[in-house]
Design an enzyme around this catalytic site. Structure first.
Site, short mmCIF file in Angstrom:
data_model
loop_
_atom_site.label_atom_id
_atom_site.label_comp_id
_atom_site.label_asym_id
_atom_site.label_seq_id
_atom_site.Cartn_x
_atom_site.Cartn_y
_atom_site.Cartn_z
N GLU A 51 0.83 -1.21 0.00
CA GLU A 51 0.00 0.00 0.00
C GLU A 51 0.86 1.26 0.00
O GLU A 51 0.47 2.28 -0.56
CB GLU A 51 -0.94 0.00 1.21
CG GLU A 51 -1.97 -1.12 1.20
CD GLU A 51 -2.86 -1.09 -0.04
OE1 GLU A 51 -3.12 0.01 -0.57
OE2 GLU A 51 -3.28 -2.18 -0.48
N HIS A 64 1.58 2.21 -3.54
CA HIS A 64 0.49 2.98 -4.14
C HIS A 64 0.50 4.42 -3.60
O HIS A 64 0.29 5.38 -4.36
CB HIS A 64 -0.86 2.33 -3.81
CG HIS A 64 -1.08 1.02 -4.47
ND1 HIS A 64 -0.87 0.80 -5.81
CD2 HIS A 64 -1.53 -0.17 -3.97
CE1 HIS A 64 -1.17 -0.45 -6.11
NE2 HIS A 64 -1.57 -1.07 -5.01
#
Length: 337
Positions: A18, A21
């Site tokens: 994550e 991202h």
């Protein structure tokens, strides 16, 4: 400790994914509404600028919530309003970070264990090597006319010798080359040996190279297994989910931290590869839609794409239930029998 190891592993892998991202979104000027580790109710949260950073109660996931990621937004900094190449970078960044993590872990393992060279460390007293005049510090370059490039070659070529003696070319510490004829004896497993051990060296550059090489080899093996899943050569019943991973962590933990780190590298690379498969709801599926929509324009709407990804999520949930059910019967039920 098994549960602790497993939770730490899941948290690190998800955070790295994550975070990929997240940093890509920030670099591309996308507004990130929330960056969270874990799922469920928040046990800690802090607003920093436009982004809410949260630690949630259940360590089973995480997310990077971008403006306009799953819905239309008029905000010029929304994900849906960025160019196709910026969207692609953001989507790929998660898997890329898992790939980088695998390379780093494999490099660290290589550095900690060292690299086996073709230079001799010890010569056993009374061994055929000692009687032949082989010395510690000699580097083996040729065995039976075959060029040696690794220690694997050394014991392979020695074992494959068919004559009554073995011819070796070595370079001494003085830099001079010598031709040596050595006898051999047999190890307990029947393998031919001459009584030498290798020097192990630790090199940062060598470890980095090993990190890339080992990751590449693991990746090729994983892609081959995925191919066999589709061809039926490997049955779907062999797949494992979180329950199976915890069971493997339990078995691996007894061997030490290096094995735990190796398992973590494998799972991280697996996460990177599986996530980039061109399947709806996965990052690979989202990337395919980004490319298709860049070519076709508005032929595919956000609503149409959302429906396809929803179907993909449902199928993935069904697969997860199937895998978990199999894992329970493979790893949990036998404990009570």
């Amino acid at each position: 400790m098994t549960i602790i190891y497993a939770l730490l592993m899941f948290c690190v892998l998800i955070f790295i994914h994550e975070f990929g991202h997240f940093i890509a979104a920030k670099a591309c000027g996308v507004k990130v509404n929330e960056f969270a580790l874990g799922m469920g109710p928040a046990i800690f949260k802090k607003q920093v600028g436009e982004t809410l950073y949260a630690l949630r109660a259940l360590p089973i996931g995480g997310f990077c919530a971008m403006e306009g990621e799953d819905e239309d937004s008029e905000d010029e900094r929304a994900f849906n309003n960025k160019s196709w190449w910026q969207k692609s970078i953001i989507i790929v960044a998660g898997a890329f970070m898992n790939l980088v993590l695998c390379i780093v872990i494999m490099a660290c393992i290589s550095f900690s264990q060292g690299t086996i060279t073709t230079t001799i460390d010890t010569v056993q007293p009374g061994s055929p090597a000692e009687m032949a005049g082989i010395l510690p510090g000699d580097t083996i370059t040729v065995i039976e006319g075959r060029e040696v490039s690794s220690w694997i070659d050394v014991y392979t070529f020695i074992d494959e010798t068919e004559g009554e003696s073995i011819s070796l070319s070595v370079i001494g510490e003085d830099g001079l080359s010598r031709e040596i004829e050595s006898g051999y004896t047999f190890a307990e497993d029947g393998r031919k040996i001459i009584g030498i051990t290798a020097t192990i060296e630790r090199s940062f550059i060598g470890a980095v190279k090993a990190g890339f090489t080992d990751t590449w080899q693991l990746g090729v093996s994983m892609l081959d297994i995925i191919k066999q899943l589709f061809t039926g050569d490997v049955p779907a019943s062999e797949l494992s989910g979180p329950v199976g991973i915890v069971a493997v962590v339990n078995d691996t933990a007894s061997y030490g931290f290096i094995y735990i780190a190796f398992l973590m590298a494998i799972i991280s690379l697996n996460l990177a590869i599986v996530n980039m498969l061109p399947f709806p709801a996965l990052d690979g599926g989202r990337l395919i839609f980004i490319i298709i929509r860049a070519v076709t324009g508005k032929a595919i709407t956000d609503e149409m794409e959302a429906k396809v990804h929803y179907v993909g999520i449902m199928l993935l949930f069904m697969l997860m239930i199937y895998v978990t059910w199999n894992d329970i019967f493979r790893f949990i039920v036998p404990l009570f029998q």
